[in-house]
Design an enzyme around this catalytic site. Sequence first.
Site, PDB file in Angstrom:
ATOM      1  N   HIS A  18       0.848  -1.209   0.000  1.00  0.00           N
ATOM      2  CA  HIS A  18       0.000   0.000   0.000  1.00  0.00           C
ATOM      3  C   HIS A  18       0.877   1.251   0.000  1.00  0.00           C
ATOM      4  O   HIS A  18       0.607   2.208  -0.736  1.00  0.00           O
ATOM      5  CB  HIS A  18      -0.896   0.039   1.246  1.00  0.00           C
ATOM      6  CG  HIS A  18      -1.923  -1.044   1.328  1.00  0.00           C
ATOM      7  ND1 HIS A  18      -2.032  -1.903   2.400  1.00  0.00           N
ATOM      8  CD2 HIS A  18      -2.917  -1.397   0.469  1.00  0.00           C
ATOM      9  CE1 HIS A  18      -3.055  -2.726   2.208  1.00  0.00           C
ATOM     10  NE2 HIS A  18      -3.603  -2.455   1.036  1.00  0.00           N
ATOM     11  N   LYS A  42     -17.756  -7.289   8.015  1.00  0.00           N
ATOM     12  CA  LYS A  42     -16.444  -7.947   8.115  1.00  0.00           C
ATOM     13  C   LYS A  42     -16.006  -7.992   9.572  1.00  0.00           C
ATOM     14  O   LYS A  42     -16.383  -7.142  10.365  1.00  0.00           O
ATOM     15  CB  LYS A  42     -15.413  -7.169   7.296  1.00  0.00           C
ATOM     16  CG  LYS A  42     -15.383  -7.553   5.830  1.00  0.00           C
ATOM     17  CD  LYS A  42     -14.092  -7.084   5.200  1.00  0.00           C
ATOM     18  CE  LYS A  42     -14.006  -7.465   3.729  1.00  0.00           C
ATOM     19  NZ  LYS A  42     -12.811  -6.908   3.092  1.00  0.00           N
ATOM     20  N   ARG A  91      -1.863  -5.836  -8.515  1.00  0.00           N
ATOM     21  CA  ARG A  91      -0.664  -6.646  -8.270  1.00  0.00           C
ATOM     22  C   ARG A  91      -0.455  -7.694  -9.358  1.00  0.00           C
ATOM     23  O   ARG A  91       0.653  -7.975  -9.752  1.00  0.00           O
ATOM     24  CB  ARG A  91      -0.771  -7.365  -6.924  1.00  0.00           C
ATOM     25  CG  ARG A  91      -0.668  -6.465  -5.725  1.00  0.00           C
ATOM     26  CD  ARG A  91      -1.131  -7.163  -4.495  1.00  0.00           C
ATOM     27  NE  ARG A  91      -2.535  -7.556  -4.636  1.00  0.00           N
ATOM     28  CZ  ARG A  91      -3.295  -7.990  -3.659  1.00  0.00           C
ATOM     29  NH1 ARG A  91      -2.794  -8.126  -2.454  1.00  0.00           N
ATOM     30  NH2 ARG A  91      -4.554  -8.315  -3.863  1.00  0.00           N
ATOM     31  N   SER A 129      -2.685  -7.965   2.904  1.00  0.00           N
ATOM     32  CA  SER A 129      -2.936  -7.838   4.349  1.00  0.00           C
ATOM     33  C   SER A 129      -3.266  -9.206   4.941  1.00  0.00           C
ATOM     34  O   SER A 129      -2.838  -9.539   6.047  1.00  0.00           O
ATOM     35  CB  SER A 129      -4.101  -6.887   4.606  1.00  0.00           C
ATOM     36  OG  SER A 129      -3.828  -5.618   4.068  1.00  0.00           O
TER      37      SER A 129
HETATM   38  O1  PNS Z   1      -9.144  -3.326   0.235  1.00  0.00           O
HETATM   39  P1  PNS Z   1     -10.430  -3.816  -0.356  1.00  0.00           P
HETATM   40  O2  PNS Z   1     -11.209  -4.573   0.677  1.00  0.00           O
HETATM   41  O3  PNS Z   1     -10.228  -4.589  -1.626  1.00  0.00           O
HETATM   42  O4  PNS Z   1     -11.304  -2.506  -0.755  1.00  0.00           O
HETATM   43  C1  PNS Z   1     -12.559  -2.618  -1.357  1.00  0.00           C
HETATM   44  C2  PNS Z   1     -13.265  -1.259  -1.438  1.00  0.00           C
HETATM   45  C3  PNS Z   1     -13.337  -0.599  -0.073  1.00  0.00           C
HETATM   46  C4  PNS Z   1     -12.515  -0.362  -2.384  1.00  0.00           C
HETATM   47  C5  PNS Z   1     -14.698  -1.498  -2.001  1.00  0.00           C
HETATM   48  O5  PNS Z   1     -15.306  -2.520  -1.271  1.00  0.00           O
HETATM   49  C6  PNS Z   1     -15.590  -0.265  -1.956  1.00  0.00           C
HETATM   50  O6  PNS Z   1     -15.338   0.711  -2.624  1.00  0.00           O
HETATM   51  N1  PNS Z   1     -16.654  -0.334  -1.142  1.00  0.00           N
HETATM   52  C7  PNS Z   1     -17.575   0.780  -0.972  1.00  0.00           C
HETATM   53  C8  PNS Z   1     -18.984   0.430  -1.459  1.00  0.00           C
HETATM   54  C9  PNS Z   1     -19.196   0.805  -2.916  1.00  0.00           C
HETATM   55  O7  PNS Z   1     -18.986   1.937  -3.311  1.00  0.00           O
HETATM   56  N2  PNS Z   1     -19.632  -0.194  -3.704  1.00  0.00           N
HETATM   57  C10 PNS Z   1     -19.933  -0.019  -5.112  1.00  0.00           C
HETATM   58  C11 PNS Z   1     -18.697   0.095  -5.986  1.00  0.00           C
HETATM   59  S1  PNS Z   1     -18.267  -1.370  -6.734  1.00  0.00           S
END
Ligand code: PNS
Length: 173
Positions: A18, A42, A91, A129
Amino acid sequence: MKSLAIFPGSFDPITNGHLDIIARGLSVFRGVRIAILVNPDKRPLFTVEERVDIIRLTYRGNPRVQVDTFSGLLVDYAERVGASVIVRGLRAISDFEYEFQMALMNRRLNPRIETVFMMPAESYSYLSSRLVKEVFQLGGSVRDLVPPVVERRLREKYGPVPAQPVGRRRSRR
Ligand code: PNS
């Protein structure tokens, strides 16, 4: 360098992968705002407050990196804080499908917000992570994979992990 970028994610915990993406983001954007998703579904290792604190300590003294939390739609949050770019790290090919779907859904929800993908250094291409937590819990070293504050906080959560000969590592939980 006009745009503010959001770097969203779970950051449970933040890793050097990150940090690599954030450094790349800073070379292109005016600032990077790390946005931690508050997701009641979660069960994270670190609470949202702990994750914010870890990131604050990691970027203490760097005004171009901010940290915040959000819930609800990411694009709504981006609009609210005046960010026009979402940065995500890619990645490997395995990340691509999920990221592509999210980017296109976010574009559909708000075409004014652009998603930009950045590739971390190859040495972080396997880093996540989830693996950091697993390796630490099983007695492996995570040095050079996470900032020092994360290693300290992992030790506080799980207790010190004794060095054990390879092949004789025990699960700590
Ligand atoms: O580190 P992660 O868990 O892969 O991050 C995922 C994240 C937080 C980027 C994604 O789950 C997110 O943007 N969630 C917010 C809800 C949202 O906007 N959903 C619709 C877009 S697909």
